[in-house]
Enzyme design. Structure first.
Site, PDB file in Angstrom:
ATOM      1  N   GLU A 218       0.818  -1.213   0.000  1.00 41.12           N
ATOM      2  CA  GLU A 218       0.000   0.000   0.000  1.00 41.12           C
ATOM      3  C   GLU A 218       0.852   1.263   0.000  1.00 41.12           C
ATOM      4  O   GLU A 218       0.350   2.353   0.248  1.00 41.12           O
ATOM      5  CB  GLU A 218      -0.942  -0.004   1.206  1.00 41.12           C
ATOM      6  CG  GLU A 218      -1.925  -1.168   1.160  1.00 41.12           C
ATOM      7  CD  GLU A 218      -3.051  -1.050   2.177  1.00 41.12           C
ATOM      8  OE1 GLU A 218      -2.978  -0.197   3.076  1.00 41.12           O
ATOM      9  OE2 GLU A 218      -4.007  -1.828   2.052  1.00 41.12           O
ATOM     10  N   ASP A 255      -3.724  -0.051  12.231  1.00 38.05           N
ATOM     11  CA  ASP A 255      -4.501  -1.220  11.825  1.00 38.05           C
ATOM     12  C   ASP A 255      -3.692  -2.430  12.289  1.00 38.05           C
ATOM     13  O   ASP A 255      -2.683  -2.775  11.671  1.00 38.05           O
ATOM     14  CB  ASP A 255      -4.749  -1.258  10.313  1.00 38.05           C
ATOM     15  CG  ASP A 255      -5.607  -2.462   9.915  1.00 38.05           C
ATOM     16  OD1 ASP A 255      -5.994  -3.247  10.817  1.00 38.05           O
ATOM     17  OD2 ASP A 255      -5.880  -2.633   8.710  1.00 38.05           O
ATOM     18  N   LYS A 352     -15.494  -1.727   2.912  1.00 40.52           N
ATOM     19  CA  LYS A 352     -14.795  -2.178   1.702  1.00 40.52           C
ATOM     20  C   LYS A 352     -15.859  -2.866   0.859  1.00 40.52           C
ATOM     21  O   LYS A 352     -16.357  -3.936   1.248  1.00 40.52           O
ATOM     22  CB  LYS A 352     -13.717  -3.198   2.056  1.00 40.52           C
ATOM     23  CG  LYS A 352     -12.506  -2.649   2.807  1.00 40.52           C
ATOM     24  CD  LYS A 352     -11.695  -3.815   3.347  1.00 40.52           C
ATOM     25  CE  LYS A 352     -10.308  -3.421   3.800  1.00 40.52           C
ATOM     26  NZ  LYS A 352      -9.672  -4.531   4.569  1.00 40.52           N
ATOM     27  N   ARG A 381      -8.384  -1.629  -0.853  1.00 41.55           N
ATOM     28  CA  ARG A 381      -7.773  -2.916  -0.525  1.00 41.55           C
ATOM     29  C   ARG A 381      -6.273  -2.810  -0.773  1.00 41.55           C
ATOM     30  O   ARG A 381      -5.798  -1.883  -1.431  1.00 41.55           O
ATOM     31  CB  ARG A 381      -8.347  -4.053  -1.400  1.00 41.55           C
ATOM     32  CG  ARG A 381      -9.831  -4.311  -1.308  1.00 41.55           C
ATOM     33  CD  ARG A 381     -10.384  -4.520   0.072  1.00 41.55           C
ATOM     34  NE  ARG A 381      -9.754  -5.523   0.911  1.00 41.55           N
ATOM     35  CZ  ARG A 381     -10.353  -6.589   1.422  1.00 41.55           C
ATOM     36  NH1 ARG A 381     -11.626  -6.844   1.136  1.00 41.55           N
ATOM     37  NH2 ARG A 381      -9.722  -7.412   2.229  1.00 41.55           N
ATOM     38  N   LYS A 403      -9.453   5.573   3.823  1.00 38.18           N
ATOM     39  CA  LYS A 403      -8.170   4.898   4.028  1.00 38.18           C
ATOM     40  C   LYS A 403      -7.786   4.272   2.694  1.00 38.18           C
ATOM     41  O   LYS A 403      -8.413   3.306   2.254  1.00 38.18           O
ATOM     42  CB  LYS A 403      -8.372   3.839   5.118  1.00 38.18           C
ATOM     43  CG  LYS A 403      -7.175   3.014   5.477  1.00 38.18           C
ATOM     44  CD  LYS A 403      -7.552   2.078   6.640  1.00 38.18           C
ATOM     45  CE  LYS A 403      -6.461   1.127   6.989  1.00 38.18           C
ATOM     46  NZ  LYS A 403      -6.871  -0.273   6.889  1.00 38.18           N
TER      47      LYS A 403
HETATM   48  P1  PGA Z   1      -6.399  -5.908   2.742  1.00 39.64           P
HETATM   49  O1  PGA Z   1      -5.855  -4.875   3.815  1.00 39.64           O
HETATM   50  O2  PGA Z   1      -6.945  -5.169   1.597  1.00 39.64           O
HETATM   51  O3  PGA Z   1      -5.201  -6.745   2.414  1.00 39.64           O
HETATM   52  O4  PGA Z   1      -7.462  -6.687   3.476  1.00 39.64           O
HETATM   53  C1  PGA Z   1      -6.461  -3.671   4.133  1.00 39.64           C
HETATM   54  C2  PGA Z   1      -6.869  -3.619   5.582  1.00 39.64           C
HETATM   55  O5  PGA Z   1      -6.692  -4.589   6.347  1.00 39.64           O
HETATM   56  O6  PGA Z   1      -7.428  -2.624   6.012  1.00 39.64           O
HETATM   57 ZN    ZN Z   2      -7.754  -3.666   8.173  1.00 39.33          ZN
END
Ligand code: PGA
Ligand code: ZN
Length: 426
Positions: A218, A255, A352, A381, A403
């Site tokens: 990220e 997180d 999400k 994500r 986020k």
């Molecule tokens: P992920 O991570 O997209 O790999 O689930 C993002 C998060 O945990 O907020």
């Molecule tokens: Zn998370």
């Protein structure tokens, strides 16, 4: 004539070079909407299924040709001729076609591609920006009609500075240390402050002998630090080095993504702390000590996704001091959010859209959470693309925060920059 005349899916690649689903919905008026589905790495058990081909000859089994075929052969024909503006009716048909609790028949990635592309096509047909169209949709899903109608509003960015966990090769147990520029007067200033802190952090890491330029999925730095706490200390120092006031101008968020280091016996094992194991209660003590020590105002997934009793204790201890966000815990699922509200668990929901699989269900989750007084954090994500839908979603539902990941890597900047455009519009 916003009736759907064509639905077409293709396989494209995301920011990790993994295949994902792109869908285009065309209406009779010639207008077209397009969306690309994101993909998580630290996923929750209750998420909608991401259908992958499991054909090891292509992309190590990660191809999405089956999901693409499900759009082109099943979901597309099922919504043909329907009005794209009627998102609820279209999503209801998508759900009917799949008819499983976790979208395991046709794939959450197939359903979501059609659902989001439909919203884009509808906004274009109505000649309004997507965030305005989404605002119109969420207003109609509110049960409380006495309230002031919800207006689109800019979210505060919650931006990744240091990445760990599954996003950076296990360098740290905790997944993200993030910042929120709480006192920035406007969105453009938010971005400037975030970049400033990020740069100062890179300098501090480099000077301390860490790779202060290598980044995780990220875009947060992914140094192999001595332990989780050092990551928070570095970010606190970077805020000061950026000549901003920790806790007043810029606060810290975590997180923890605790599900991903939970042991079978219910304890939490911290590999980067010589394998120390903590009970749920000891994790809560640890998080409370950090809240006392650092300007932390938000903790996501501080405990594992099925540790409901632990979450209750955590919420009793810290719920009136900081934001406690459920990600893997709630998986944008209305039923899990309702359970959380009833048990007094958390006070904020991470949203999400691909955890649940249709826009309508995500808007339901948003409405249920908001009506219970929970704050909203719309989230990307770890696997993303140039698709910017979540920027419009966050503004359209007036989420408190967004986020997106860090302030580098174009799949992240696509959203930050879209928010800049929207902020001018507002
Ligand atoms: P992920 O991570 O997209 O790999 O689930 C993002 C998060 O945990 O907020
Ligand atoms: Zn998370």
């Amino acid at each position: 004539m916003s009736h759907i005349s064509n639905v077409f899916a293709r396989e494209v690649l995301d920011s990790r070079g993994k295949p994902t689903v792109e869908v285009e919905v065309t209406c009779k008026n010639g207008v077209r909407g397009r969306a690309i589905v994101p993909s998580g790495a630290s996923t929750g058990q209750a998420e909608a299924l991401e259908l992958r081909d499991k054909d090891c000859v292509r992309y190590d089994g990660q191809g999405v040709q089956r999901a693409v075929a499900n759009v082109n052969q099943k979901l597309g024909p099922a919504v043909m001729g329907m009005d794209a503006v009627d998102q609820q009716a279209i999503d209801a048909i998508l759900l009917q076609q799949d008819a499983t609790p976790q979208k395991s028949a046709l794939g959450g990635n197939a359903l979501l591609g059609v659902s989001l592309a439909t919203a884009h096509a509808a906004a274009a047909s109505r000649q309004v920006p997507l965030y305005r169209h989404i605002n119109h949709l969420v207003r109609s899903s509110c049960s409380n009609t006495d309230r002031e109608p919800l207006r689109p509003a800019m979210p505060l960015p919650m931006t990744n500075m240091i990445s760990g966990g599954l996003h950076a090769g296990g360098n740290l147990d905790f997944q993200d240390v993030l910042i929120t520029p709480v006192s920035a007067p406007d969105y453009a200033t938010c971005l400037e402050w975030i970049v400033r802190v990020y740069r100062r952090l890179g300098d501090l890491l480099t000077r301390a002998g860490y790779e202060g330029r290598l980044v995780g999925d990220e875009g947060g730095y992914g140094p192999r630090l001595k332990g989780n706490r050092e990551a928070v200390e570095f970010v606190a120092r970077a805020i000061e080095a950026a000549e901003l006031r920790p806790g007043e101008d810029v606060t810290i968020a975590l997180d923890v993504a605790a599900t991903h280091f939970l042991q079978h016996d219910g304890s939490y094992r911290l590999i980067t702390e010589q394998g120390t194991t903590l009970t749920s209660a000891a994790m809560i003590d640890r998080l409370e000590a950090w809240v006392d020590m650092f300007p932390i105002t938000s903790i996501e997934d501080g405990l594992a996704e099925e540790d409901w009793a632990g979450w209750q204790a955590l919420t009793q201890r810290l719920g009136d001091r900081i934001q406690l966000v459920g990600d893997d815990l709630f998986t944008t699922n209305e039923h899990r959010i309702v359970k959380g509200i009833e048990l007094g668990v958390g006070n904020s929901v991470l949203i999400k859209v691909n955890q649940i699989g249709t826009l309508t269900e995500a808007l339901r989750a948003i409405t249920v959470a908001r009506e219970a007084g929970y704050s909203l954090v719309v989230s990307a994500r770890s696997g993303e693309t140039e698709d910017t839908t979540i920027a419009d979603l966050a503004v359209g539902v007036a989420a408190e925060q967004i986020k997106i990941g860090s302030i580098v890597r174009s799949e992240r900047l696509a959203k930050y920059n879209q928010l800049l455009r929207i902020s001018e519009d507002l």
